[in-house]
Design a protein around this motif. Structure first.
Motif: not given
Length: 129
Positions: A14, A17, A27, A42, A60
């Protein structure tokens, strides 16, 4: 293999992100996983496979090995070794033969240090080079 610490993994994902300024949906789309599944990861409710972690890491633009460590799939020493090897192999300023020689030297140093550590643990003297 260590047990999965998915709560820690989820918090880390999280954070990554949000740092990347991506929504959960963005994502999920980039990683090729469903939005609900990523949400469950998450929140620490799901244990993702190494393959899913690799897809998320790629989306990511972070190291998959870092996620493996967070998930308990890989320990820190293994991650460091893999990253060292990856850096050597990715270096465009040296040729393939030089890369292989560097990896051989790296392996010999790791073996030597492991032998020294084992000797220290047992109280024996390692053979001198």
């Amino acid at each position: 293999m260590a047990s999965l610490n998915v709560g820690n993994l989820g918090e880390y994902l999280r954070e990554q992100r949000r740092t990347a300024q991506l929504s959960l949906r963005q994502l999920a789309d980039a990683a090729g996983v469903s939005n609900p599944y990523l949400s469950q990861i998450e929140r620490g409710l799901r244990k993702p496979s190494a393959e899913v972690l690799q897809q998320v890491a790629k989306a990511l633009r972070i190291s998959a090995e870092t996620l493996y460590v967070r998930a308990g799939i890989l320990d820190e020493k293994e991650r460091e070794e893999l990253e060292t090897r990856a850096v050597i192999l990715a270096d465009p300023s040296i040729n393939e033969r030089q890369k292989q020689v560097l990896l051989q030297i790296y392996d010999s140093f790791r073996k030597e240090n492991a032998a020294d550590a084992a000797a220290a643990d047992t109280g024996t003297v390692p053979p001198s080079s």
